[in-house]
Design a protein around this motif. Structure first.
Motif, PDB file in Angstrom:
ATOM      1  N   LYS A   1      11.824  18.090  20.335  1.00  0.00           N
ATOM      2  CA  LYS A   1      12.651  17.770  19.129  1.00  0.00           C
ATOM      3  C   LYS A   1      11.475  16.559  19.049  1.00  0.00           C
ATOM      4  O   LYS A   1      10.967  15.851  17.973  1.00  0.00           O
ATOM      5  CB  LYS A   1      13.442  16.803  19.657  1.00  0.00           C
ATOM      6  CG  LYS A   1      14.549  17.506  19.364  1.00  0.00           C
ATOM      7  CD  LYS A   1      16.150  16.968  20.245  1.00  0.00           C
ATOM      8  CE  LYS A   1      16.867  18.229  20.008  1.00  0.00           C
ATOM      9  NZ  LYS A   1      18.568  17.049  20.037  1.00  0.00           N
TER      10      LYS A   1
ATOM     11  N   LEU B   1       9.594  10.137  11.613  1.00  0.00           N
ATOM     12  CA  LEU B   1      10.283   9.420  12.296  1.00  0.00           C
ATOM     13  C   LEU B   1       9.991   8.997  13.361  1.00  0.00           C
ATOM     14  O   LEU B   1       8.483   9.530  14.054  1.00  0.00           O
ATOM     15  CB  LEU B   1      12.177  10.916  12.776  1.00  0.00           C
ATOM     16  CG  LEU B   1      12.256  11.275  11.700  1.00  0.00           C
ATOM     17  CD1 LEU B   1      14.106  11.867  12.354  1.00  0.00           C
ATOM     18  CD2 LEU B   1      12.831  10.173  10.413  1.00  0.00           C
TER      19      LEU B   1
ATOM     20  N   TRP C   1      19.758  11.220  13.060  1.00  0.00           N
ATOM     21  CA  TRP C   1      20.462  11.580  12.418  1.00  0.00           C
ATOM     22  C   TRP C   1      20.915  13.314  12.251  1.00  0.00           C
ATOM     23  O   TRP C   1      20.936  13.105  10.958  1.00  0.00           O
ATOM     24  CB  TRP C   1      18.224  12.179  11.867  1.00  0.00           C
ATOM     25  CG  TRP C   1      17.943  11.171  10.987  1.00  0.00           C
ATOM     26  CD1 TRP C   1      17.330   9.728  11.566  1.00  0.00           C
ATOM     27  CD2 TRP C   1      17.444  10.994   9.363  1.00  0.00           C
ATOM     28  NE1 TRP C   1      16.920   8.862  10.474  1.00  0.00           N
ATOM     29  CE2 TRP C   1      17.152   9.526   9.456  1.00  0.00           C
ATOM     30  CE3 TRP C   1      17.669  11.350   8.171  1.00  0.00           C
ATOM     31  CZ2 TRP C   1      16.327   8.655   8.346  1.00  0.00           C
ATOM     32  CZ3 TRP C   1      16.315  11.647   7.606  1.00  0.00           C
ATOM     33  CH2 TRP C   1      16.335   9.457   7.263  1.00  0.00           C
TER      34      TRP C   1
ATOM     35  N   THR D   1      15.679   9.403  16.950  1.00  0.00           N
ATOM     36  CA  THR D   1      16.137   8.895  15.936  1.00  0.00           C
ATOM     37  C   THR D   1      16.844   9.919  15.290  1.00  0.00           C
ATOM     38  O   THR D   1      17.682  10.087  14.532  1.00  0.00           O
ATOM     39  CB  THR D   1      14.553   7.648  15.365  1.00  0.00           C
ATOM     40  OG1 THR D   1      14.165   7.151  15.916  1.00  0.00           O
ATOM     41  CG2 THR D   1      15.100   8.422  13.558  1.00  0.00           C
ATOM     42  N   LEU D   2      15.019  10.978  16.100  1.00  0.00           N
ATOM     43  CA  LEU D   2      15.983  12.657  15.378  1.00  0.00           C
ATOM     44  C   LEU D   2      17.432  12.950  16.034  1.00  0.00           C
ATOM     45  O   LEU D   2      18.330  13.414  15.212  1.00  0.00           O
ATOM     46  CB  LEU D   2      15.053  13.343  15.789  1.00  0.00           C
ATOM     47  CG  LEU D   2      15.163  15.043  15.766  1.00  0.00           C
ATOM     48  CD1 LEU D   2      15.248  14.763  13.599  1.00  0.00           C
ATOM     49  CD2 LEU D   2      14.220  16.280  16.155  1.00  0.00           C
TER      50      LEU D   2
ATOM     51  N   ASN E   1      11.178   9.260  16.837  1.00  0.00           N
ATOM     52  CA  ASN E   1      11.032   9.583  18.129  1.00  0.00           C
ATOM     53  C   ASN E   1      11.699  10.533  18.020  1.00  0.00           C
ATOM     54  O   ASN E   1      12.598  10.332  17.550  1.00  0.00           O
ATOM     55  CB  ASN E   1      11.162   9.044  19.494  1.00  0.00           C
ATOM     56  CG  ASN E   1      11.932   7.465  19.329  1.00  0.00           C
ATOM     57  OD1 ASN E   1      13.428   8.321  18.351  1.00  0.00           O
ATOM     58  ND2 ASN E   1      12.064   6.075  19.264  1.00  0.00           N
ATOM     59  N   HIS E   2      12.022  11.182  19.198  1.00  0.00           N
ATOM     60  CA  HIS E   2      13.461  12.637  19.150  1.00  0.00           C
ATOM     61  C   HIS E   2      14.679  11.655  19.604  1.00  0.00           C
ATOM     62  O   HIS E   2      15.495  12.187  18.446  1.00  0.00           O
ATOM     63  CB  HIS E   2      12.913  13.122  20.187  1.00  0.00           C
ATOM     64  CG  HIS E   2      13.281  12.551  21.692  1.00  0.00           C
ATOM     65  ND1 HIS E   2      14.821  12.099  22.441  1.00  0.00           N
ATOM     66  CD2 HIS E   2      12.360  11.767  22.805  1.00  0.00           C
ATOM     67  CE1 HIS E   2      14.351  11.663  23.711  1.00  0.00           C
ATOM     68  NE2 HIS E   2      12.770  11.088  23.560  1.00  0.00           N
TER      69      HIS E   2
ATOM     70  N   ALA F   1      10.145  14.982  14.985  1.00  0.00           N
ATOM     71  CA  ALA F   1      10.150  13.801  14.649  1.00  0.00           C
ATOM     72  C   ALA F   1       8.622  13.524  13.720  1.00  0.00           C
ATOM     73  O   ALA F   1       8.917  13.203  13.248  1.00  0.00           O
ATOM     74  CB  ALA F   1      10.428  13.153  15.516  1.00  0.00           C
ATOM     75  N   GLU F   2       7.763  13.573  14.828  1.00  0.00           N
ATOM     76  CA  GLU F   2       6.909  13.480  14.075  1.00  0.00           C
ATOM     77  C   GLU F   2       6.219  13.823  12.261  1.00  0.00           C
ATOM     78  O   GLU F   2       6.296  13.307  11.708  1.00  0.00           O
ATOM     79  CB  GLU F   2       5.670  13.980  14.459  1.00  0.00           C
ATOM     80  CG  GLU F   2       3.887  13.600  14.325  1.00  0.00           C
ATOM     81  CD  GLU F   2       3.006  14.010  15.599  1.00  0.00           C
ATOM     82  OE1 GLU F   2       1.956  14.147  15.025  1.00  0.00           O
ATOM     83  OE2 GLU F   2       3.349  14.176  16.643  1.00  0.00           O
TER      84      GLU F   2
ATOM     85  N   ILE G   1      15.175  19.740   9.197  1.00  0.00           N
ATOM     86  CA  ILE G   1      15.165  19.098  10.112  1.00  0.00           C
ATOM     87  C   ILE G   1      15.436  20.580  10.561  1.00  0.00           C
ATOM     88  O   ILE G   1      14.541  20.846  12.149  1.00  0.00           O
ATOM     89  CB  ILE G   1      16.449  18.090  10.866  1.00  0.00           C
ATOM     90  CG1 ILE G   1      16.211  17.190  10.785  1.00  0.00           C
ATOM     91  CG2 ILE G   1      17.026  18.210  12.185  1.00  0.00           C
ATOM     92  CD1 ILE G   1      18.143  15.942  10.561  1.00  0.00           C
TER      93      ILE G   1
END
Length: 494
Positions: free
Chosen positions: A468, A477, A486, A482-483, A479-480, A472-473, A457
């Motif tokens: 972000k 992932l 995590w 989801t990032l 979208n941001h 994420a892309e 990350i």
């Protein structure tokens, strides 16, 4: 036949190997298990309480003759002290034509740089390194060092090399010394200038090497206390039995060895600023006494009957997450809130977009001003790219030492990408062998996943320049958000 002698500093991994229940890939013991020497000279700057048990353990593991020497260093990155210590021990063997070898792996980058400098100029040494990944091997240093640097090194007490390699911060440091065009850093400079005009305590947070002491000195120099003392203290270096004396002083006869009255750091900083670096390393019992001194504005020297009033502004710095330490019960919440009035959180170098080229050129210019032998040095375009693409775990401190080494080792006016690569220190991959763990012995798969997430990350965010959604892309992932989930779930350090 010449006597085969191995020289090495004792490192932290070596010391831990003696007390570990499981075998560790410690550089010294690993080297001695693979190579044989007539004599092994070990230098140690750690306390005797740690070095003596290690030496006894090592002697039981090898038939080589082991000699150890306790050496006191003001700092493990003090080039001057390191040079004099290593040169003293190496020179004792030069007159008998010993076959000198040097183990580079243990110790700080400053120790390794001095080994190379001396081993390539005065002593024609062989070099060894030991790592978990590549084992023990003799290494060829693929360049020669100009002999003109040897006379300079022998006068390190008063020469440019000491100044160039000095990790300290100038006593005249001001906000203009903080070179940046990064918006986050510019905002932090502005906030620090506001804090300088007020008497509130300050807490400076950030990774090692991000410039915390530079900010602290600039705050002091811009304050009404500028003409008073600035006392810098490393809290991680407090010996438990002497901490009261170091902080608050002692009276003559207070304990064995107290032959005269002694002023502690609070008395030395009276009227000025006390900078407590590595503030998060304070032991709980020290935290209690420090809190009392801050609340009451008074200290009681060891052996004294009366307390003394002190007028001290305190600035603290730490690389630790103190809120996490509070939740774990290792740091006092009341002390944290007593200090954390003006809070500055310095970003790591990898997050200071727009600053790298500025810092690279400024640091090289500063080196040239201090050492005329570097005049005319310039970076090649590819060398600049190598510097820009490095992750800089050591931040500003690592950048400065890397540029200095590359400048010293480079034989021409152009500092090449090869010079830069030679100047880098190789950091072990913390995720090595993640897929080769012995499941029959039990594993913690959640920790393994967190290690992988924690590694990728920050790399993705660096490539995405902090965006972000783009990071994420890159990680696959959605979208941001989801990032962010995590990052929180796996406690990712950014």
């Amino acid at each position: 036949m010449a006597e085969k002698v191995l020289f090495s500093w004792i490192g932290e991994t070596d010391l831990r190997a003696a007390s570990s229940d499981t075998p560790l890939d410690a550089p010294i013991s690993s080297t001695l298990s693979k190579c044989s020497f007539d004599r092994v000279i070990l230098l140690c700057s750690y306390p005797k309480a740690r070095s003596i048990p290690y030496i006894e353990w090592l002697k039981r593991k090898t038939s080589d003759v082991i000699e150890s020497y306790q050496e006191t260093l003001v700092s493990p990155v003090d080039f001057e002290a390191i040079f004099h210590v290593t040169d003293k021990h190496l020179s004792a063997f030069k007159t008998i034509n010993a076959d000198i070898s040097i183990l580079l792996s243990p110790g700080t980058p400053a120790m390794q740089a001095i080994w190379i400098l001396l081993g390539k100029t005065k002593y024609s040494a062989r070099f060894y390194q030991s790592s978990k990944e590549q084992g023990v091997q003799e290494v060829k240093i693929p360049f020669d060092i100009s002999a003109e640097y040897t006379p300079l090194a022998t006068k390190l007490t008063n020469t440019q090399l000491t100044e160039l390699s000095n990790d300290g911060v100038s006593s005249s440091a001001a906000f203009e010394n903080i070179i940046t065009q990064n918006p986050v850093m510019q905002r932090l400079k502005h906030q620090a200038e506001i804090l300088a005009k007020r008497e509130v305590p300050v807490l400076i947070q950030g990774e090692t090497g991000t410039g915390k002491e530079l900010f602290a000195r600039a705050i002091h120099n811009a304050s009404a206390r500028a003409d008073k003392p600035f006392v810098s203290v490393n809290c991680g270096a407090f010996p438990t039995e002497l901490v009261d004396s170091m902080l608050f002083g002692h009276k003559r006869g207070a304990f064995t060895g107290a032959n005269s009255d002694h002023q502690g750091f609070f008395q030395q900083a009276n009227g000025g600023t006390l900078f407590l670096d590595e503030f998060g390393e304070l032991e709980p019992f020290v935290q209690v006494r420090l809190l009392r001194a801050l609340q009451e504005g008074e200290v009681t020297p060891v052996g004294a009957m009366k307390s003394q009033h002190v007028d001290v502004r305190v600035i603290c710095a730490t690389h630790k997450d103190l809120m996490q330490a509070i939740s774990e019960g290792t740091f006092r919440e009341d002390l944290f809130y007593r200090i954390a009035i003006g809070v500055l959180s310095l970003p790591p170098l990898r997050e200071r977009q727009g600053d790298m080229l500025l810092l690279i050129e400024q640091m090289l210019d500063a080196l040239i001003l201090q050492d005329s032998l570097l005049k005319g040095k310039k970076f090649s375009v590819i060398a600049k790219s190598a510097l820009l693409n490095h992750t800089w775990p050591g931040n500003i401190r690592e950048l400065k030492s890397t540029i200095l080494r590359a400048s010293l080792w480079g034989s021409g006016d152009i500092i090449t990408a090869e010079d830069i690569q030679q100047a880098f220190f190789k950091y072990p991959d913390k995720n090595t062998n993640l897929l080769e763990k012995d499941v029959s012995q039990g594993i913690d798969i959640q920790n393994i996943i967190s290690e992988v997430v924690g590694d990728y990350i920050p790399k993705a965010l660096q490539v995405a320049q902090g965006k972000k959604a783009k990071a994420a892309e890159l990680l696959g992932l959605n979208n941001h958000q989801t990032l962010d989930n995590w990052i929180k779930k796996h406690n990712v350090k950014l």
